[in-house]
Write an enzyme that holds these catalytic residues in place. Structure first.
Site, short mmCIF file in Angstrom:
data_model
loop_
_atom_site.label_atom_id
_atom_site.label_comp_id
_atom_site.label_asym_id
_atom_site.label_seq_id
_atom_site.Cartn_x
_atom_site.Cartn_y
_atom_site.Cartn_z
N CYS A 1 0.82 -1.23 0.00
CA CYS A 1 0.00 0.00 0.00
C CYS A 1 0.85 1.26 0.00
CB CYS A 1 -0.95 0.00 1.18
SG CYS A 1 -2.10 -1.36 1.12
N HIS B 1 -3.35 7.19 2.56
CA HIS B 1 -3.76 5.89 2.05
C HIS B 1 -5.14 5.56 2.61
CE1 HIS B 1 -3.90 1.78 0.92
NE2 HIS B 1 -3.70 1.31 2.13
N ASN C 1 -10.05 -0.02 -0.44
CA ASN C 1 -8.59 0.01 -0.44
C ASN C 1 -8.09 -0.59 -1.76
OD1 ASN C 1 -5.86 -0.36 -0.04
ND2 ASN C 1 -6.05 -1.39 1.94
N1 ACO Z 1 -18.43 -8.10 9.57
C1 ACO Z 1 -18.81 -8.35 10.85
N2 ACO Z 1 -17.93 -8.67 11.82
C2 ACO Z 1 -16.64 -8.72 11.48
C3 ACO Z 1 -16.17 -8.48 10.17
C4 ACO Z 1 -17.14 -8.16 9.20
N3 ACO Z 1 -16.82 -7.89 7.93
N4 ACO Z 1 -14.83 -8.60 10.15
C5 ACO Z 1 -14.46 -8.91 11.40
N5 ACO Z 1 -15.55 -9.00 12.21
C6 ACO Z 1 -15.60 -9.32 13.62
C7 ACO Z 1 -14.41 -10.13 14.05
O1 ACO Z 1 -14.66 -11.51 13.82
C8 ACO Z 1 -14.33 -9.80 15.53
O2 ACO Z 1 -15.27 -10.59 16.23
P1 ACO Z 1 -14.87 -11.20 17.68
O3 ACO Z 1 -14.58 -10.00 18.53
O4 ACO Z 1 -16.08 -11.96 18.02
O5 ACO Z 1 -13.62 -12.00 17.41
C9 ACO Z 1 -14.82 -8.35 15.59
O6 ACO Z 1 -15.51 -8.10 14.37
C10 ACO Z 1 -13.68 -7.36 15.70
O7 ACO Z 1 -12.66 -7.74 14.79
P2 ACO Z 1 -11.37 -6.86 14.61
O8 ACO Z 1 -10.46 -7.50 13.62
O9 ACO Z 1 -10.82 -6.49 15.94
O10 ACO Z 1 -12.02 -5.55 13.95
P3 ACO Z 1 -11.39 -4.17 13.76
O11 ACO Z 1 -12.18 -3.15 14.43
O12 ACO Z 1 -9.90 -4.19 14.05
O13 ACO Z 1 -11.56 -3.95 12.18
C11 ACO Z 1 -10.16 -4.07 10.23
C12 ACO Z 1 -10.95 -4.85 11.28
C13 ACO Z 1 -11.13 -3.21 9.47
C14 ACO Z 1 -9.47 -5.03 9.29
C15 ACO Z 1 -9.11 -3.17 10.94
O14 ACO Z 1 -8.41 -3.95 11.89
C16 ACO Z 1 -8.11 -2.51 10.00
O15 ACO Z 1 -8.45 -1.59 9.30
N6 ACO Z 1 -6.85 -2.95 10.05
C17 ACO Z 1 -5.75 -2.28 9.31
C18 ACO Z 1 -5.88 -2.43 7.82
C19 ACO Z 1 -4.67 -1.82 7.14
O16 ACO Z 1 -4.31 -0.68 7.34
N7 ACO Z 1 -3.99 -2.63 6.34
C20 ACO Z 1 -2.77 -2.16 5.72
C21 ACO Z 1 -2.97 -1.88 4.30
S1 ACO Z 1 -3.59 -3.26 3.42
C22 ACO Z 1 -2.30 -3.92 2.43
O17 ACO Z 1 -1.15 -3.55 2.60
C23 ACO Z 1 -2.66 -4.99 1.50
#
Ligand code: ACO
Length: 334
Positions: free
Chosen positions: A116, A256, A286
């Site tokens: 990214c 980003h 993204n």
């Molecule tokens: N719908 C409903 N529930 C979901 C979903 C979904 N799509 N996805 C995850 N959940 C659930 C999980 O199972 C978890 O449930 P649990 O607590 O019962 O285990 C709960 O929601 C919370 O999950 P988290 O992973 O903690 O959710 P978070 O608030 O962290 O959001 C996300 C997830 C959006 C992926 C976030 O962590 C994020 O943005 N991370 C960084 C992404 C990023 O910057 N990546 C770098 C660039 S990408 C690249 O380089 C290719």
């Protein structure tokens, strides 16, 4: 000898027409529009559906638009650098396919893989070729067909990604505009937390890797989020501070687009207002290396010569960075 700066002199872009909404995704996995909007900020994303079309298809469209808008003769382009994590093939490079199909026949070409943060890595590379005085015209094209490596049975990742590409022209100037300062960083601690495990030389493709669904993005979202939120804001603040800028001097933050909460944290850290931040995550998701040039593409008509832009990104590796750009021309309404 006068100092040569590298300046962006044009922007092109392309996103596919097909739209995949949160409601479409909620039919594939256990999720909802409400969850995706509150936790990530994405409403819909574009997807390149046609079989046999890869990242180069979108890159070619973006570069063709760039050449048309700038009126540049493709044969005068000296290099095409493509930042992508989803090349059409392991080899040859996607840059070579894009150059061939856009008439850039005198350009040397290569791909940059910085996930990214790839656009930032490629823009800094192009800028240094220009600053050397040896090259006068380079295209940086950046983007990804993320849907090609997205597992539509995994609700943790499938709402996040979309497809798209942007392209910029980089040329020399002796005026005080252009790519003014850059900080790029890498920390290999990210390996196991954000990875497409199979298909490379460590785990070549096999029936087993396909069965284990290892040809898709795996992400430990919480771990990546923690690093992204602090590292992206830190590096942007560092670029701002070391160039003696204050929040009042920043015209635009160009972050980003991975998660609206990460974007908000970066904006807050820089002390800028919401209307100083380019945000289009809600409609494109993204697109990895594509997000920053696609923001520039969308906002180009509003940009003015002398605007101070702070670009910042974070991605797999981990790779991250920030670039201070002093914009080089007045945008025109299309
Ligand atoms: N719908 C409903 N529930 C979901 C979903 C979904 N799509 N996805 C995850 N959940 C659930 C999980 O199972 C978890 O449930 P649990 O607590 O019962 O285990 C709960 O929601 C919370 O999950 P988290 O992973 O903690 O959710 P978070 O608030 O962290 O959001 C996300 C997830 C959006 C992926 C976030 O962590 C994020 O943005 N991370 C960084 C992404 C990023 O910057 N990546 C770098 C660039 S990408 C690249 O380089 C290719």
């Amino acid at each position: 000898m006068e100092k040569i700066n590298a300046v962006i002199t044009g922007v092109g872009g392309y996103v596919p027409e097909d739209v995949l909404t949160n409601d479409d995704i909620a039919k594939m996995v256990d999720t909802s529009d409400e969850w995706i909007m509150t936790r990530v900020g994405i409403k819909e994303r574009r997807i390149l559906r046609e079989e046999g079309k890869g990242t180069s298809f979108m890159g070619i469209c973006a570069v063709n638009e760039l050449l048309k808008k700038t009126g540049v003769d493709a044969e005068t382009v000296e290099a095409v650098i493509c930042a992508t994590t989803t090349p059409d093939y392991h080899f040859p490079t996607t840059a070579s396919i894009i150059a061939y199909n856009t008439g850039c026949k005198n350009a040397f070409t290569f791909d940059v893989q910085g996930a990214c943060a790839g656009f930032l890595y490629a823009l800094e590379t192009a800028s240094n070729y220009i600053r050397s005085g040896r090259y006068k015209r380079i295209i940086v094209v950046a983007g990804d067909k993320m849907t090609a490596i997205t597992d539509y049975t995994d609700r943790n990742t499938c709402p996040l990604f979309g497809d798209g590409c942007g392209a910029v022209m980089v040329e020399p100037t002796t005026e005080n505009y252009g790519v003014m300062d850059t900080i790029l960083r890498t920390n290999g601690i990210g390996l196991e937390h954000l990875i497409m495990k199979a298909g490379g030389s460590a785990y070549p493709p096999s029936h087993e890797t396909v069965d284990r669904r290892e040809h898709f993005v795996y992400q430990d979202g919480r771990y990546v989020f923690k690093h992204a939120v602090s590292d992206m804001a830190d590096v942007a603040a560092e670029v701002v501070a070391r160039n003696g800028l204050t929040n009042d001097d920043i015209t635009w933050v160009v972050p980003h687009q991975a998660n609206l909460r990460i974007i908000d944290a970066t904006a807050k850290r820089l002390g800028v207002r919401d209307d100083q931040v380019m945000i289009n995550i809600q409609k494109y998701g993204n697109t990895s290396a594509g997000t920053i040039p696609l923001c520039l593409w969308e906002w180009e008509s509003k940009l003015k010569k002398g605007d101070n832009l702070i670009l910042a990104a974070f991605g797999a590796g981990f790779t991250w960075g920030s670039i201070y750009v002093k914009w080089g021309y007045d945008g025109k309404e299309a």
